[in-house]
Design a protein around this motif. Structure first.
Motif, PDB file in Angstrom:
ATOM      1  N   LYS A 114      33.387 -33.376  -5.054  1.00 47.98           N
ATOM      2  CA  LYS A 114      33.334 -33.756  -3.659  1.00 47.98           C
ATOM      3  C   LYS A 114      34.799 -34.246  -3.002  1.00 47.98           C
ATOM      4  O   LYS A 114      34.740 -34.556  -1.793  1.00 47.98           O
ATOM      5  N   GLU A 115      35.965 -33.793  -3.766  1.00 52.68           N
ATOM      6  CA  GLU A 115      37.176 -34.194  -3.445  1.00 52.68           C
ATOM      7  C   GLU A 115      37.907 -32.880  -3.608  1.00 52.68           C
ATOM      8  O   GLU A 115      37.778 -32.115  -4.882  1.00 52.68           O
ATOM      9  N   PHE A 116      38.592 -32.416  -2.616  1.00 52.09           N
ATOM     10  CA  PHE A 116      39.576 -31.221  -2.889  1.00 52.09           C
ATOM     11  C   PHE A 116      40.972 -31.356  -2.417  1.00 52.09           C
ATOM     12  O   PHE A 116      41.110 -31.799  -1.185  1.00 52.09           O
ATOM     13  N   GLU A 117      41.912 -31.149  -2.927  1.00 50.93           N
ATOM     14  CA  GLU A 117      43.299 -30.968  -2.545  1.00 50.93           C
ATOM     15  C   GLU A 117      44.065 -29.705  -2.602  1.00 50.93           C
ATOM     16  O   GLU A 117      43.852 -29.236  -3.960  1.00 50.93           O
ATOM     17  N   GLY A 118      44.420 -29.157  -1.670  1.00 46.08           N
ATOM     18  CA  GLY A 118      45.358 -27.831  -1.833  1.00 46.08           C
ATOM     19  C   GLY A 118      45.648 -27.380  -0.374  1.00 46.08           C
ATOM     20  O   GLY A 118      45.711 -28.124   0.492  1.00 46.08           O
TER      21      GLY A 118
END
Length: 153
Positions: A114-118
């Motif tokens: 549920k969390e995306f960093e990029g």
């Protein structure tokens, strides 16, 4: 008056001035923290906004709020930049962030997370594609709970 109505009224008051000065109205918040209420207005422009510009907007808005008096409670008015981890509130904001580092949370899991960093590779109003490490993740925009720019250290 409800919080959402206060935000809407303040946006209507400040948007013409902000637009006429070449700034962007990023967000308006009306929140209670402890026993105090805060009306926060976040503005930006290409190259960033400085303290004198925030001061001009604050003076303008303060006069308008005194004239119209839409908020019955005592509150603190704050006008500032959204900062380096600027929230991406609208689809237009997300589109401008293509090629930048972002942090996105979703209402429900996508590929188990549920969390995306990029790096935001693309956005087409229906879907954001984020490069997270070696993996590309397609995130339906309708499932995005929040999004903001992210700082890489």
């Amino acid at each position: 008056m409800s919080t959402s109505k206060i935000k809407s009224v303040v946006e209507e008051m400040v948007r013409p001035f902000v637009d006429s000065q070449g700034f962007e109205l990023v967000d308006v918040e009306y929140v209670k923290e402890g026993s105090n209420y805060f009306l926060r207005v976040f503005v930006d422009k290409d190259g960033g906004i400085d303290i004198d510009e925030c001061g001009r907007i604050s003076e303008y808005l303060s006069e308008k709020l005194d004239e119209n008096d839409p908020i019955t409670d005592a509150y603190f008015l704050e006008v500032s930049s959204p900062g380096a981890e600027r929230p991406l509130k609208k689809a237009e904001d997300v589109a401008k962030a293509v090629g930048k580092q972002v942090y996105i949370t979703t209402y429900e899991p996508i590929e188990g997370a549920k969390e995306f960093e990029g790096r935001l590779l693309s956005f087409d109003n229906d879907q954001a594609v984020v490069q997270t490490g070696k993996k590309k993740v397609a995130i339906p925009y309708a499932k995005v709970a929040s999004a903001r720019l992210a700082i890489v250290f």
